[in-house]
Design a protein around this motif. Structure first.
Motif, PDB file in Angstrom:
ATOM      1  N   VAL A  89       0.852  -1.207   0.000  1.00 17.78           N
ATOM      2  CA  VAL A  89       0.000   0.000   0.000  1.00 17.78           C
ATOM      3  C   VAL A  89       0.884   1.252   0.000  1.00 17.78           C
ATOM      4  N   SER A 287      -8.504   5.151   2.631  1.00 23.80           N
ATOM      5  CA  SER A 287      -7.186   5.622   3.053  1.00 23.80           C
ATOM      6  C   SER A 287      -6.296   4.414   3.377  1.00 23.80           C
ATOM      7  N   GLY A 288      -4.983   4.587   3.169  1.00 21.97           N
ATOM      8  CA  GLY A 288      -4.054   3.456   3.253  1.00 21.97           C
ATOM      9  C   GLY A 288      -3.919   2.761   4.596  1.00 21.97           C
ATOM     10  N   GLU A 289      -4.361   3.396   5.669  1.00 19.97           N
ATOM     11  CA  GLU A 289      -4.116   2.794   6.991  1.00 19.97           C
ATOM     12  C   GLU A 289      -4.918   1.516   7.224  1.00 19.97           C
TER      13      GLU A 289
ATOM     14  N   LYS B   9      -4.845  13.424  11.978  1.00 21.70           N
ATOM     15  CA  LYS B   9      -5.115  12.066  11.519  1.00 21.70           C
ATOM     16  C   LYS B   9      -5.377  11.195  12.740  1.00 21.70           C
ATOM     17  N   PHE B  11      -6.579   7.417  14.334  1.00 25.16           N
ATOM     18  CA  PHE B  11      -6.783   5.978  14.163  1.00 25.16           C
ATOM     19  C   PHE B  11      -7.654   5.544  15.330  1.00 25.16           C
ATOM     20  N   ARG B  44       3.493   9.534   5.748  1.00 21.19           N
ATOM     21  CA  ARG B  44       2.506   8.880   4.872  1.00 21.19           C
ATOM     22  C   ARG B  44       1.424   9.860   4.422  1.00 21.19           C
ATOM     23  N   GLY B  48       0.660  10.986   0.512  1.00 18.73           N
ATOM     24  CA  GLY B  48      -0.676  10.699  -0.025  1.00 18.73           C
ATOM     25  C   GLY B  48      -1.129   9.273   0.231  1.00 18.73           C
ATOM     26  N   VAL B  49      -0.382   8.541   1.051  1.00 22.16           N
ATOM     27  CA  VAL B  49      -0.778   7.158   1.361  1.00 22.16           C
ATOM     28  C   VAL B  49      -2.004   7.176   2.279  1.00 22.16           C
ATOM     29  N   TYR B  50      -2.002   8.099   3.218  1.00 16.42           N
ATOM     30  CA  TYR B  50      -3.152   8.271   4.107  1.00 16.42           C
ATOM     31  C   TYR B  50      -3.908   9.533   3.705  1.00 16.42           C
ATOM     32  N   HIS B  51      -5.189   9.533   3.973  1.00 14.33           N
ATOM     33  CA  HIS B  51      -5.982  10.749   3.762  1.00 14.33           C
ATOM     34  C   HIS B  51      -6.142  11.451   5.111  1.00 14.33           C
TER      35      HIS B  51
END
Lengths: 383, 299
Positions: A89, A287-289, B9, B11, B44, B48-51
């Protein structure tokens, strides 16, 4: 740059085309070898009369269809494999394309490989069939066995392949939709299994259940299994390609509701496939996570295993209702079936969530589905 | 230039990046922070890997999730993807499918590192594997390189070889952001430090500026002295340690602060001790942590 990515992706994936083509060609040739010489007769009361058996020319299609369906499952997992590892990813999502473009390219190349390998298999199979056809005498008696050159309706032959081709593609698109909802390999496999069960039974189980209940009292006719074709499962398309289409075209008098149902069912399936394609082409990637994360990334997807369990439970109860169709242990021994169902359902949920402890949401769904199934099975037994 | 504005961001309940604002322009920037400070998440988000949940990241004025911005950035994670069975050429071939790479430069760096070319990269030692990917990152035509834990677990010889290549890349106009919790590795490499703590920038500054707010001294007092005694003079004590009869103290202040201590407590012996970069960054992180704790207590 996009051209470069597409050509690279094709270069990386061409061995898949080779493997798929070999598997499908072997299937096509194998079924050709055993079917193209078959001539069928029917007893009209006074004599055995040969009849045009289009099944003999199209009967390699179901096997091609079924192998194609299995390969489409494999391909859909392969297409979304890049989303299941954090490392990949990191690479794919940071490339200079929108993640949706990455997905689109992989999805469409996967579709192209699948369909191209079907086409290769069909062309090779047809070549062998043609060779056998032209090398068979029009009529010959050998060792007291009469060989008759098979009657081929080429329109039918190509149409059945065309439908096989289309529906394998649609099945692939539906599978891709299901796989794209997960970010962990085991979850993706679960989504394929649960999702296909759910889609195949979500319409049919309640219909069969109520049909069965009514039939018990002699209300319904013998066509109670026809609703099974109304689903988002490939039952309808397979039936359409194999026998129903011939009946609908050549034996309209006997085709009846079955043909109509298969056509309607296939149309529903086709719409499902187109919807799945639209989803993957236009809905942006998550999203990549989420990569390599077990469990669903939203509540709607988390409902899929519960939905599948609910429709399975309903089907079990329906089978329990139908004494005539007591082919499954589930219908003979509903309690055994119920326990097995509850245990397998729990085990799959534990694997799905990576934990034997259920979250509140899963626990509520589990208790509701298992409880509902028990009530329905009791109802079925009482009837 | 990479501009980060009020970036958030989350999680689940964890705010990995919490209202972070910063900007990275030309040169080598050290992104320093403890494990879990939010460094990798930030990188990340830039790649652009994460939004992001809130805020935005602009790469040369373009939102980070746009393809045009992604073409300007390359992010090398701490555990990069290694294609199965691929040697250094196969690895290059895989990444060439997705990125714009200067192939000659890649070969040059691989040669400079003296890496075997015929063995599968997956069978390489950790250090060798890291070198392959550093070579790949430095050969990228992207203008901004984000290297996550670039020196993690590497021996000093390899670190030196990699450092000289990074310096060379920066001299060619690239922005290199290196995240690390290994402060020693970033010594004499970065132009600027950005210290991240609990998802936001705790401190930042140039190599020369950073640490100027601290003053360290060692002293021997005739009567017992503790942290509170020194704090009572109005100084903020960052570190107070006693080894034998010698007190090692770090304050927020300057040389005048030492004079004030000398005047107040009349020590038997007192001298100013210079801080090395590793110590400065450690102190910055300590200060950031104390600030955070203080903020939470106030709240």
């Amino acid at each position: 740059m996009l051209k470069h990515y597409i050509s690279w992706q094709i270069r990386k994936w061409w061995p898949m085309l080779l493997i798929f083509s070999i598997i499908l060609t072997v299937t096509a040739l194998y079924t050709n070898a055993f079917t193209t010489m078959a001539v069928r007769y029917y007893d009209n009361g006074s004599e055995y009369v040969p009849y045009y058996s289009f099944g003999s020319t199209t009967s390699n299609m179901p096997s091609l269809f079924i192998v194609g369906l299995v390969l489409s499952l494999v391909m859909s997992l392969f297409v979304f494999s890049y989303r299941t590892r954090r490392q990949s990813v990191d690479v794919f999502y940071q490339a200079a394309y929108a993640p949706t473009t990455i997905k689109r390219v992989r999805l469409l190349i996967g579709l192209a490989i699948l369909l191209l390998s079907m086409l290769i298999a069909f062309l090779l199979g047809t070549t062998v069939f043609l060779l056998r056809y032209v090398s068979t005498p029009a009529e010959e008696i050998k060792n007291n066995i009469k060989f008759v050159r098979i009657s081929v309706h080429w329109g039918m032959y190509f149409l059945s392949f065309f439908l096989t081709f289309i529906f394998v593609g649609l099945h692939y698109l539906i599978n891709c939709f299901l796989v794209s909802l997960g970010d962990y390999t085991f979850d993706q496999i679960c989504l394929l299994i649960f999702g296909n069960i759910f889609l195949a039974l979500c319409f049919t189980s309640p219909v069969i259940y109520f049909d069965a209940a009514l039939m018990k009292h002699g209300v319904l006719n013998d066509y109670m299994w026809y609703p099974a074709l109304y689903s988002l499962g490939p039952v309808g398309p397979v039936a359409l390609v194999t026998t129903t289409m011939e009946q609908a075209i050549f034996q309209r008098d006997v085709a009846g509701d079955f043909a109509v149902n298969a056509v309607v069912s296939s149309s529903i399936y086709a719409l499902g496939g187109i919807g799945a394609l639209a989803f993957n082409l236009f809905v942006p990637d998550p999203s990549g996570e989420h990569a390599d994360q077990a469990g669903a990334r939203n509540q709607a997807v988390a409902m899929i295993p519960h939905g599948a369990a609910a429709v399975l439970g309903m089907l079990m109860a329906a089978l329990g209702l139908i004494n005539d169709v007591s082919v499954l242990a589930l219908s003979i021994l509903p309690i055994f079936g119920f326990i097995l169902f509850s245990v397998v359902y729990y085990a799959l949920l534990a694997l799905w969530r990576h934990s034997f402890r259920m979250k509140k949401f899963d626990l509520i769904c589990y208790v509701s589905v298992v409880g509902g199934t028990l009530v329905m099975l009791t109802f079925a037994m009482a009837l | 230039m990479i501009e980060i504005k009020s970036l958030v961001k989350c999680f689940g309940p964890t705010r990995a990046v919490d209202g972070l604002t910063a900007s990275f322009s030309n040169g080598i920037i050290g992104l320093v922070g403890q494990n879990g400070a939010g460094k990798s998440t930030l990188l990340r988000l830039i790649a652009g890997v994460y939004h992001p949940d809130e805020g935005e990241v602009l790469v040369d004025g373009i939102p980070a999730n746009d393809a045009a911005a992604k073409a300007k950035v390359f992010f090398l994670s701490d555990d990069p993807y290694t294609p199965k069975g691929a040697d250094v050429e196969g690895t290059l071939d895989f990444y060439l499918g997705l990125f714009d790479i200067d192939v000659d430069n890649y070969h040059r760096i691989i040669k400079a590192f003296g890496l075997p070319t015929k063995r599968a990269v997956a069978t390489f030692s950790k250090g060798m594997k890291r070198q392959v990917f550093i070579a790949l990152a430095l050969a990228m035509k992207a203008e901004h390189l984000l290297l996550d834990e670039a020196f993690d677990g590497l021996d000093p010889l390899i670190i030196d070889a990699i450092k000289s290549e990074i310096i060379s890349a920066a001299e060619h106009g690239k922005t290199v952001v290196i995240s690390s919790h290994n402060i020693f590795a970033l010594q004499r490499l970065v132009d600027r430090f950005v210290i991240v703590s609990k998802g936001h920038v705790a401190r930042e500054g140039n190599n020369e500026d950073i640490g100027t707010e601290f003053v360290k001294f060692q002293a021997v007092f005739s009567s017992p002295i503790n942290e509170e005694n020194i704090a009572s003079l109005g100084f903020r004590v960052i570190s107070f340690r006693k080894v034998g009869s010698v007190h090692h103290v770090v304050l927020l202040g300057n040389n005048e602060s030492i004079e004030a201590v000398q005047k107040a407590f009349n020590p038997v012996f007192i001298e100013h001790v210079p801080l090395d970069p590793q110590e400065i960054v450690a102190l910055e992180m300590m200060l950031a942590k104390k600030d955070q704790k203080g903020g939470e207590e106030d709240a």
